[in-house]
Design a protein around this motif. Structure first.
Motif, PDB file in Angstrom:
ATOM      1  N   VAL A 119     -16.813  -9.933   9.917  1.00 37.66           N
ATOM      2  CA  VAL A 119     -15.930 -11.018   9.501  1.00 37.66           C
ATOM      3  C   VAL A 119     -14.815 -11.154  10.534  1.00 37.66           C
ATOM      4  O   VAL A 119     -14.437 -10.187  11.190  1.00 37.66           O
ATOM      5  CB  VAL A 119     -15.326 -10.778   8.100  1.00 37.66           C
ATOM      6  CG1 VAL A 119     -16.421 -10.710   7.050  1.00 37.66           C
ATOM      7  CG2 VAL A 119     -14.473  -9.524   8.051  1.00 37.66           C
ATOM      8  N   PHE A 120     -14.314 -12.372  10.672  1.00 42.10           N
ATOM      9  CA  PHE A 120     -13.178 -12.591  11.566  1.00 42.10           C
ATOM     10  C   PHE A 120     -12.509 -13.915  11.247  1.00 42.10           C
ATOM     11  O   PHE A 120     -13.062 -14.772  10.554  1.00 42.10           O
ATOM     12  CB  PHE A 120     -13.601 -12.537  13.045  1.00 42.10           C
ATOM     13  CG  PHE A 120     -14.618 -13.558  13.468  1.00 42.10           C
ATOM     14  CD1 PHE A 120     -14.235 -14.712  14.139  1.00 42.10           C
ATOM     15  CD2 PHE A 120     -15.972 -13.362  13.231  1.00 42.10           C
ATOM     16  CE1 PHE A 120     -15.174 -15.642  14.549  1.00 42.10           C
ATOM     17  CE2 PHE A 120     -16.917 -14.292  13.636  1.00 42.10           C
ATOM     18  CZ  PHE A 120     -16.522 -15.439  14.295  1.00 42.10           C
ATOM     19  N   GLY A 121     -11.301 -14.055  11.741  1.00 40.63           N
ATOM     20  CA  GLY A 121     -10.546 -15.287  11.576  1.00 40.63           C
ATOM     21  C   GLY A 121     -10.118 -15.824  12.922  1.00 40.63           C
ATOM     22  O   GLY A 121      -9.950 -15.073  13.889  1.00 40.63           O
ATOM     23  N   LEU A 122      -9.954 -17.139  12.984  1.00 38.67           N
ATOM     24  CA  LEU A 122      -9.475 -17.808  14.194  1.00 38.67           C
ATOM     25  C   LEU A 122      -8.245 -18.624  13.813  1.00 38.67           C
ATOM     26  O   LEU A 122      -8.339 -19.525  12.965  1.00 38.67           O
ATOM     27  CB  LEU A 122     -10.554 -18.734  14.759  1.00 38.67           C
ATOM     28  CG  LEU A 122     -11.892 -18.085  15.114  1.00 38.67           C
ATOM     29  CD1 LEU A 122     -12.918 -19.168  15.470  1.00 38.67           C
ATOM     30  CD2 LEU A 122     -11.734 -17.099  16.255  1.00 38.67           C
ATOM     31  N   PRO A 123      -7.085 -18.334  14.400  1.00 35.11           N
ATOM     32  CA  PRO A 123      -5.883 -19.083  14.037  1.00 35.11           C
ATOM     33  C   PRO A 123      -6.050 -20.575  14.330  1.00 35.11           C
ATOM     34  O   PRO A 123      -6.429 -20.969  15.432  1.00 35.11           O
ATOM     35  CB  PRO A 123      -4.796 -18.463  14.927  1.00 35.11           C
ATOM     36  CG  PRO A 123      -5.318 -17.097  15.268  1.00 35.11           C
ATOM     37  CD  PRO A 123      -6.808 -17.256  15.363  1.00 35.11           C
ATOM     38  N   LYS A 124      -5.772 -21.404  13.339  1.00 35.47           N
ATOM     39  CA  LYS A 124      -5.890 -22.847  13.525  1.00 35.47           C
ATOM     40  C   LYS A 124      -4.950 -23.353  14.608  1.00 35.47           C
ATOM     41  O   LYS A 124      -5.269 -24.302  15.323  1.00 35.47           O
ATOM     42  CB  LYS A 124      -5.613 -23.570  12.209  1.00 35.47           C
ATOM     43  CG  LYS A 124      -6.739 -23.455  11.190  1.00 35.47           C
ATOM     44  CD  LYS A 124      -6.416 -24.221   9.919  1.00 35.47           C
ATOM     45  CE  LYS A 124      -7.590 -24.218   8.958  1.00 35.47           C
ATOM     46  NZ  LYS A 124      -7.278 -24.903   7.685  1.00 35.47           N
ATOM     47  N   LEU A 160     -23.071  -8.308   3.349  1.00 33.53           N
ATOM     48  CA  LEU A 160     -22.835  -9.740   3.509  1.00 33.53           C
ATOM     49  C   LEU A 160     -21.572 -10.122   2.741  1.00 33.53           C
ATOM     50  O   LEU A 160     -21.455  -9.849   1.545  1.00 33.53           O
ATOM     51  CB  LEU A 160     -24.044 -10.515   2.991  1.00 33.53           C
ATOM     52  CG  LEU A 160     -24.210 -11.939   3.486  1.00 33.53           C
ATOM     53  CD1 LEU A 160     -24.308 -11.988   5.005  1.00 33.53           C
ATOM     54  CD2 LEU A 160     -25.443 -12.570   2.859  1.00 33.53           C
ATOM     55  N   THR A 161     -20.622 -10.724   3.421  1.00 33.49           N
ATOM     56  CA  THR A 161     -19.290 -10.967   2.885  1.00 33.49           C
ATOM     57  C   THR A 161     -18.899 -12.417   3.125  1.00 33.49           C
ATOM     58  O   THR A 161     -19.013 -12.912   4.246  1.00 33.49           O
ATOM     59  CB  THR A 161     -18.272 -10.018   3.555  1.00 33.49           C
ATOM     60  OG1 THR A 161     -18.682  -8.666   3.330  1.00 33.49           O
ATOM     61  CG2 THR A 161     -16.880 -10.217   3.012  1.00 33.49           C
ATOM     62  N   ALA A 162     -18.428 -13.084   2.098  1.00 31.51           N
ATOM     63  CA  ALA A 162     -18.125 -14.515   2.197  1.00 31.51           C
ATOM     64  C   ALA A 162     -16.652 -14.757   2.486  1.00 31.51           C
ATOM     65  O   ALA A 162     -15.783 -14.129   1.872  1.00 31.51           O
ATOM     66  CB  ALA A 162     -18.504 -15.218   0.905  1.00 31.51           C
ATOM     67  N   PRO A 163     -16.347 -15.684   3.409  1.00 31.28           N
ATOM     68  CA  PRO A 163     -14.956 -16.093   3.596  1.00 31.28           C
ATOM     69  C   PRO A 163     -14.504 -16.900   2.384  1.00 31.28           C
ATOM     70  O   PRO A 163     -15.286 -17.668   1.811  1.00 31.28           O
ATOM     71  CB  PRO A 163     -14.998 -16.960   4.854  1.00 31.28           C
ATOM     72  CG  PRO A 163     -16.398 -17.433   4.957  1.00 31.28           C
ATOM     73  CD  PRO A 163     -17.253 -16.383   4.310  1.00 31.28           C
ATOM     74  N   LEU A 195     -14.721 -16.802   9.320  1.00 29.42           N
ATOM     75  CA  LEU A 195     -16.160 -16.737   9.564  1.00 29.42           C
ATOM     76  C   LEU A 195     -16.726 -15.379   9.210  1.00 29.42           C
ATOM     77  O   LEU A 195     -16.056 -14.351   9.340  1.00 29.42           O
ATOM     78  CB  LEU A 195     -16.462 -17.051  11.036  1.00 29.42           C
ATOM     79  CG  LEU A 195     -16.158 -18.492  11.431  1.00 29.42           C
ATOM     80  CD1 LEU A 195     -14.897 -18.547  12.255  1.00 29.42           C
ATOM     81  CD2 LEU A 195     -17.297 -19.100  12.186  1.00 29.42           C
ATOM     82  N   SER A 196     -17.980 -15.411   8.796  1.00 30.55           N
ATOM     83  CA  SER A 196     -18.720 -14.205   8.464  1.00 30.55           C
ATOM     84  C   SER A 196     -20.114 -14.326   9.063  1.00 30.55           C
ATOM     85  O   SER A 196     -20.706 -15.412   9.047  1.00 30.55           O
ATOM     86  CB  SER A 196     -18.800 -14.061   6.939  1.00 30.55           C
ATOM     87  OG  SER A 196     -19.654 -13.009   6.575  1.00 30.55           O
ATOM     88  N   LEU A 197     -20.623 -13.226   9.605  1.00 30.81           N
ATOM     89  CA  LEU A 197     -21.927 -13.220  10.275  1.00 30.81           C
ATOM     90  C   LEU A 197     -22.728 -11.985   9.902  1.00 30.81           C
ATOM     91  O   LEU A 197     -22.168 -10.944   9.551  1.00 30.81           O
ATOM     92  CB  LEU A 197     -21.745 -13.210  11.796  1.00 30.81           C
ATOM     93  CG  LEU A 197     -21.014 -14.365  12.447  1.00 30.81           C
ATOM     94  CD1 LEU A 197     -20.643 -13.994  13.877  1.00 30.81           C
ATOM     95  CD2 LEU A 197     -21.875 -15.601  12.422  1.00 30.81           C
TER      96      LEU A 197
END
Length: 199
Positions: free
Chosen positions: A125-130, A149-152, A104-106
């Motif tokens: 930006v951040f990630g969430l382990p599935k 602004l950065t895109a996953p 995700l990016s915000l």
């Protein structure tokens, strides 16, 4: 929820508020995707008006199976600290994935500032382990501030191509690109590094 021909499924319309557990939050900017490895849907949607004394928030949810009409695991993620003043709005969300993480990016629009000016927004930006999200466990994650602004980056492939790290990409006018590498799917002990790619 509709099928590919536009026919409504799940016994009629279901609002996001109902899907997320009967909440009353004002919501905006929903994003949805499908994981072709684990056969799950996932979505994100931001809280557009958290209230002057509330922490900025975003909902993330994942279906428990491949059936979007079934049960979903729902998470209300809040952001704290100097970079996320209470009452601020998490804007322009982007949702992506690789085999191991939701990415995700915000953009956080700071109160009383113009988001289009350099000091008017904070980019995260951040990630969430599935493995955590898909089992409905308590989620903790590391959020990282980036310059713009950065895109996953969503991995391609049927199924998704495996990768040891997660990626985010930002276009930098006059320079080229910044490629960010996120370790550990954004979970505990995650780190991020960046590399500038010139035009």
């Amino acid at each position: 929820v509709t099928n590919r021909l536009g026919a409504v499924l799940c016994n009629g319309s279901i609002t996001l508020q109902k899907l997320l557990g009967g909440i009353s939050d004002d919501l905006t900017d929903p994003r949805v995707q499908f994981d072709d490895v684990n056969r799950r849907f996932s979505l994100s949607v931001t809280v557009s008006n958290p209230g002057a004394s509330a922490a900025p928030a975003i909902f993330v949810a994942a279906s428990e199976t491949a059936d979007p009409c079934g049960n979903w695991f729902v998470f209300r993620l809040t952001f704290h600290g100097d970079a996320y003043p209470k009452g601020d709005f998490l804007d322009f969300p982007m949702l992506g994935q690789d085999q191991n993480a939701l990415l995700l990016s915000l953009r956080t629009c700071l109160q009383h500032k113009d988001c289009l000016k350099p000091d008017g927004a904070i980019f995260t930006v951040f990630g969430l382990p599935k493995s955590t999200i898909y089992s409905g466990q308590h989620v903790e994650f590391n959020a990282f501030k980036v310059d713009s602004l950065t895109a996953p980056v969503t991995n391609a492939g049927q199924p998704l191509i495996a990768s040891p790290v997660s990626f985010f990409l930002a276009a930098v006018p006059g320079t080229g690109y910044k490629l960010y590498r996120l370790t550990n799917s954004g979970g505990s002990g995650a780190s991020i590094s960046e590399k500038t790619i010139s035009d």
